[in-house]
Design a protein around this motif. Structure first.
Motif, PDB file in Angstrom:
ATOM      1  N   GLY A 152       0.821  -1.203   0.000  1.00 30.99           N
ATOM      2  CA  GLY A 152       0.000   0.000   0.000  1.00 30.99           C
ATOM      3  C   GLY A 152       0.854   1.250   0.000  1.00 30.99           C
ATOM      4  N   ASP A 153       0.316   2.319   0.550  1.00 35.23           N
ATOM      5  CA  ASP A 153       0.992   3.608   0.595  1.00 35.23           C
ATOM      6  C   ASP A 153       2.150   3.534   1.586  1.00 35.23           C
ATOM      7  OD1 ASP A 153       1.805   6.236   1.111  1.00 35.23           O
ATOM      8  OD2 ASP A 153      -0.216   7.044   0.993  1.00 35.23           O
ATOM      9  N   ALA A 154       3.385   3.492   1.070  1.00 31.79           N
ATOM     10  CA  ALA A 154       4.548   3.308   1.940  1.00 31.79           C
ATOM     11  C   ALA A 154       4.692   4.446   2.942  1.00 31.79           C
ATOM     12  CB  ALA A 154       5.814   3.182   1.097  1.00 31.79           C
ATOM     13  N   VAL A 155       4.413   5.663   2.526  1.00 33.88           N
ATOM     14  CA  VAL A 155       4.556   6.812   3.424  1.00 33.88           C
ATOM     15  C   VAL A 155       3.608   6.672   4.610  1.00 33.88           C
ATOM     16  CG1 VAL A 155       4.268   9.313   3.627  1.00 33.88           C
ATOM     17  CG2 VAL A 155       5.402   8.332   1.607  1.00 33.88           C
ATOM     18  N   ALA A 156       2.340   6.417   4.328  1.00 32.94           N
ATOM     19  CA  ALA A 156       1.350   6.295   5.397  1.00 32.94           C
ATOM     20  C   ALA A 156       1.636   5.090   6.282  1.00 32.94           C
ATOM     21  CB  ALA A 156      -0.052   6.202   4.805  1.00 32.94           C
ATOM     22  N   LEU A 157       1.967   3.960   5.671  1.00 28.85           N
ATOM     23  CA  LEU A 157       2.201   2.737   6.440  1.00 28.85           C
ATOM     24  C   LEU A 157       3.422   2.861   7.346  1.00 28.85           C
ATOM     25  CD1 LEU A 157       1.415   0.103   3.664  1.00 28.85           C
ATOM     26  CD2 LEU A 157       0.115   0.452   5.769  1.00 28.85           C
ATOM     27  N   LEU A 158       4.510   3.421   6.820  1.00 25.80           N
ATOM     28  CA  LEU A 158       5.727   3.539   7.619  1.00 25.80           C
ATOM     29  C   LEU A 158       5.576   4.584   8.724  1.00 25.80           C
ATOM     30  CD1 LEU A 158       8.299   3.234   4.716  1.00 25.80           C
ATOM     31  CD2 LEU A 158       8.089   1.651   6.634  1.00 25.80           C
ATOM     32  N   ALA A 174      10.810  12.340   0.444  1.00 25.47           N
ATOM     33  CA  ALA A 174      10.517  13.682   0.968  1.00 25.47           C
ATOM     34  C   ALA A 174       9.220  13.675   1.782  1.00 25.47           C
ATOM     35  CB  ALA A 174      10.431  14.679  -0.177  1.00 25.47           C
ATOM     36  N   ALA A 175       8.208  12.990   1.259  1.00 30.26           N
ATOM     37  CA  ALA A 175       6.923  12.936   1.963  1.00 30.26           C
ATOM     38  C   ALA A 175       7.053  12.194   3.289  1.00 30.26           C
ATOM     39  CB  ALA A 175       5.868  12.279   1.081  1.00 30.26           C
ATOM     40  N   LEU A 176       7.800  11.092   3.276  1.00 30.06           N
ATOM     41  CA  LEU A 176       7.965  10.326   4.505  1.00 30.06           C
ATOM     42  C   LEU A 176       8.757  11.121   5.539  1.00 30.06           C
ATOM     43  CD1 LEU A 176       7.629   7.777   6.177  1.00 30.06           C
ATOM     44  CD2 LEU A 176       9.651   6.831   5.038  1.00 30.06           C
ATOM     45  N   ALA A 177       9.807  11.799   5.095  1.00 30.86           N
ATOM     46  CA  ALA A 177      10.610  12.592   6.021  1.00 30.86           C
ATOM     47  C   ALA A 177       9.749  13.639   6.718  1.00 30.86           C
ATOM     48  CB  ALA A 177      11.773  13.254   5.280  1.00 30.86           C
ATOM     49  N   ALA A 178       8.856  14.275   5.964  1.00 35.37           N
ATOM     50  CA  ALA A 178       7.984  15.296   6.551  1.00 35.37           C
ATOM     51  C   ALA A 178       7.011  14.675   7.555  1.00 35.37           C
ATOM     52  CB  ALA A 178       7.220  16.017   5.442  1.00 35.37           C
ATOM     53  N   ARG A 179       6.425  13.519   7.200  1.00 33.85           N
ATOM     54  CA  ARG A 179       5.472  12.868   8.103  1.00 33.85           C
ATOM     55  C   ARG A 179       6.160  12.424   9.396  1.00 33.85           C
ATOM     56  NH1 ARG A 179       0.814  10.422   5.714  1.00 33.85           N
ATOM     57  NH2 ARG A 179       0.537   9.324   7.694  1.00 33.85           N
ATOM     58  N   SER A 183       8.941  13.626  10.720  1.00 35.78           N
ATOM     59  CA  SER A 183       9.363  14.799  11.488  1.00 35.78           C
ATOM     60  C   SER A 183       8.211  15.362  12.308  1.00 35.78           C
ATOM     61  CB  SER A 183       9.927  15.864  10.551  1.00 35.78           C
ATOM     62  OG  SER A 183      10.304  17.019  11.267  1.00 35.78           O
ATOM     63  N   ALA A 184       7.042  15.375  11.708  1.00 39.92           N
ATOM     64  CA  ALA A 184       5.869  15.895  12.419  1.00 39.92           C
ATOM     65  C   ALA A 184       5.526  15.032  13.624  1.00 39.92           C
ATOM     66  CB  ALA A 184       4.676  15.965  11.463  1.00 39.92           C
ATOM     67  N   GLY A 185       5.931  13.757  13.582  1.00 40.44           N
ATOM     68  CA  GLY A 185       5.647  12.848  14.692  1.00 40.44           C
ATOM     69  C   GLY A 185       6.807  12.680  15.648  1.00 40.44           C
ATOM     70  N   GLY A 186       7.873  13.420  15.421  1.00 42.66           N
ATOM     71  CA  GLY A 186       8.998  13.374  16.349  1.00 42.66           C
ATOM     72  C   GLY A 186      10.070  12.354  16.026  1.00 42.66           C
TER      73      GLY A 186
END
Length: 481
Positions: free
Chosen positions: A76-82, A109-114, A116-119
Motif C-alpha cells: 500500500g501507501d509506503a509513506v502512510a504505512l511507515l 521527501a513525503a515520509l521525512a515530513a510525516r 518529522s511531524a511525529g517526532g
C-alpha cells in the motif's frame, strides 16, 4: 529505554555491506518491505522483476528470521504505512537506502515530513551505489553529461571503502500487527495467466546467497577472460550480476572488492561497466525525465512512425533478423538478454523500424529481471541518439554483420531460434540468401521463419533521413556499424 528503529528495505535486499542495516541495528530493529505500486506509477516493477522480487524477499526473510528479526511485509501507501508503524512502535528513526528514481525521491521527501511531524526522522544511506550523485561534479560544478570524464573522475577518487560484514544477530522488534504472507503480494504469475516464468528458475538464483555465488564464480574464472568473451552471446562471458545489483543483493563495493582481488588490471574493463551503471543513476538523479523524454531537445521531434505490427514482431522475436530474434526470445524465456544483443535489437527497433524508443523501454521494463529505469533509460537514449552521451548518434547497427561478427558460428542463434538450428553457419545470419536446396536441407520450409521486416539498406537510409531531419545537419556517410 532506547527507541527502536525501522529498517526500510527497498532495493538493497541483503544483509552484508548494508549501511542502512548497520545504522539501524544499533537499536532494536524492525525490518520492513512495502510494495507500493501506486507511488511508482508507470515505473512500477514489471512482470519479470516481480518474479525476481518474490524470490529475493523469500531469501531475505529467511536470512533475517535466522538472525532474530523477521521481515514485515506490507502493501500500500509506503509513506502512510511507515509513518503509522513508526508511531505505533515508538521508532526514533527509519533507515533506508536512497534511490535515484523520481517517484522514490518524492516518496522519501513525503515520509521525512510525516516522520518529522511525529517526532522521528528518516535517515538515508548510500546503499546501492558507490557515491551519491551530488558528490561527483565536473570542474564547472555541473553534473556530468558524458560517461568517459565521469568514469575518470570517479576512478580518481580512489578505491571505495571495504564492504561491511553481515551481522550475526539482530535484536528484533515485534510488529504491532502481523504483516502479509509473501504470497499476498501477488508477485508471481497466477492462473489463468500461463506461467511465462517457468524457465526463470533454471537460469537464476535470486537472493544474497545466489549473488555471492555468482560474484565469486565470476571473480575466480570469468574476470580474466571478460574482455575477450563479453561480446560473445553464446558463452557465459558476462558476469550475470545485473539482476543481483538491481535488487541490491550484492553491493557495488562488494563487486569492486572481489574484482580487484581477482587482479587489479584485469578488473578494470569489467569495473567500467559498474561505472556505467553509476553514471546511469547519476543521469537519472539530475535528469528525472530520462525514462520518458529525450534528453537532447532536437530529438523530441524525431519522426517516429508507430506501428503496433512492427512492435509486436520485434517483441516476439519475429523480425527476420536471427541475432535480434534470438535475443528477444532469450529475453522472453529467461528474463534477460546479452548486452551486445540488447544494443543490436534496440537499434533495429528505433533506427530501422522507426518505433519510439519509449516502447522498447517499456517492453524491457516488463520483461527483464534486471529492469532498472536508470540503466534501461540511459541505454535506450544512447541507442536512439537522444541521450546526453549518445555520440555518434547517427550509428545504425547492421543486424547481419553484427551477428556474423559476434555469433560467428551461429551457436547463439541455434539455441534460441531452433527453426534455424540446421542452417549452415555461412547463412545462419542471412537465411533468406540461402539457396533453395540448402534451405530445404535445413528443414526451413517457406513460412517457417520470416523474411526481414525491413531490408537493411532501406532501413538504414530511412533512419539516416530521419536523423538528418532531426539534427538539421549533414551526417557523415560512414554511418553504418
Amino acid at each position: 529505554m532506547t527507541a527502536p528503529a525501522i529498517l526500510w528495505f527497498r532495493q538493497d535486499l541483503r544483509l552484508a555491506d548494508n549501511p542502512a542495516l548497520e545504522a539501524a541495528r544499533q537499536r532494536p530493529v524492525l525490518p520492513v518491505f512495502v510494495l507500493d505500486d501506486a507511488a511508482a506509477g508507470d515505473l512500477a516493477y514489471g512482470g519479470a522483476a516481480r518474479w525476481w522480487l518474490h524470490h529475493s524477499l523469500e531469501a531475505l526473510g529467511r536470512d533475517l528470521g535466522a538472525r532474530g528479526a523477521p521481515l514485515l511485509l506490507l502493501r500500500g501507501d509506503a509513506v502512510a504505512l511507515l509513518a503509522d508503524l513508526a508511531e505505533r512502535i515508538g521508532a526514533g528513526e527509519v533507515h533506508a537506502g536512497w534511490l535515484a528514481e523520481p517517484w522514490a525521491r518524492a516518496q522519501e521527501a513525503a515520509l521525512a515530513a510525516r516522520l518529522s511531524a511525529g517526532g522521528s526522522r528518516l535517515v538515508l544511506h548510500t546503499s546501492t551505489h558507490l557515491v551519491h550523485p551530488d558528490a561527483i561534479r565536473a570542474g564547472s560544478g555541473r553534473p556530468y553529461a558524458v560517461y568517459a570524464p565521469f568514469a575518470r573522475k570517479l576512478l580518481a577518487m580512489g578505491e571505495p571503502p571495504p564492504p561491511l560484514a553481515a551481522p550475526a544477530r539482530l535484536e528484533g522488534v515485534s510488529p504491532p500487527s502481523p504483516g502479509l504472507p509473501l504470497a499476498a503480494l501477488a508477485l508471481l504469475p497466477r492462473p489463468p495467466v500461463p506461467d511465462w516464468a517457468a524457465a526463470f528458475g533454471s537460469a537464476w538464483k535470486p537472493g544474497e546467497a545466489g549473488a555471492r555465488e555468482r560474484l565469486m564464480r565470476f571473480a575466480r574464472s570469468g574476470l580474466a577472460d571478460y574482455p575477450l568473451r563479453r561480446n560473445d552471446p553464446s558463452v557465459e562471458g558476462s558476469s550475470g550480476l545485473s539482476p543481483h545489483l538491481r535488487w541490491g543483493e550484492v553491493s557495488p563495493r562488494q563487486v569492486w572488492q572481489a574484482s580487484r582481488e581477482g587482479g587489479a588490471e584485469e578488473a578494470l574493463p569489467f569495473l567500467r561497466e559498474i561505472l556505467w551503471r553509476e553514471f546511469s543513476h547519476h543521469l537519472l538523479w539530475h535528469r528525472p525525465e530520462m525514462p520518458h523524454a529525450a534528453l537532447r531537445a532536437p530529438f523530441a521531434r524525431f519522426p517516429f512512425e508507430p506501428d503496433r505490427r512492427l512492435l509486436r514482431a520485434w517483441q516476439r522475436g519475429r523480425t527476420g533478423y536471427p541475432i535480434v530474434d534470438a535475443g528477444m526470445r532469450q529475453l522472453w524465456q529467461i528474463g534477460w538478454m546479452h548486452n551486445r544483443v540488447r544494443m543490436i535489437a534496440a537499434s533495429l527497433l528505433v533506427k530501422h523500424l522507426l518505433q519510439p524508443w519509449q516502447d522498447g523501454f517499456a517492453w524491457f521494463m516488463d520483461t527483464l529481471v534486471d529492469a532498472d529505469p536508470a540503466n534501461n533509460g540511459a541505454s535506450w537514449q544512447w541507442i536512439a541518439g537522444s541521450g546526453t552521451d549518445a555520440a555518434p548518434y547517427f550509428r545504425v547497427f547492421n543486424p547481419v554483420t553484427q551477428g556474423e561478427k559476434f555469433d560467428r558460428d551461429g551457436a547463439y542463434v541455434r539455441r534460441w531460434v531452433p527453426e534455424l538450428a540446421a542452417m549452415p553457419a555461412r547463412f545462419i545470419h542471412r537465411p533468406w540468401d540461402a539457396p533453395a536446396d540448402i534451405r530445404a536441407g535445413a528443414g526451413l520450409a517457406e513460412g517457417t521463419y520470416p523474411r526481414p521486416v525491413v531490408e537493411h539498406a532501406a532501413g538504414r537510409a530511412r533512419a539516416l533521413a530521419a536523423l538528418r531531419a532531426t539534427a538539421r545537419g549533414v551526417l557523415p556517410e560512414e554511418a553504418g556499424a
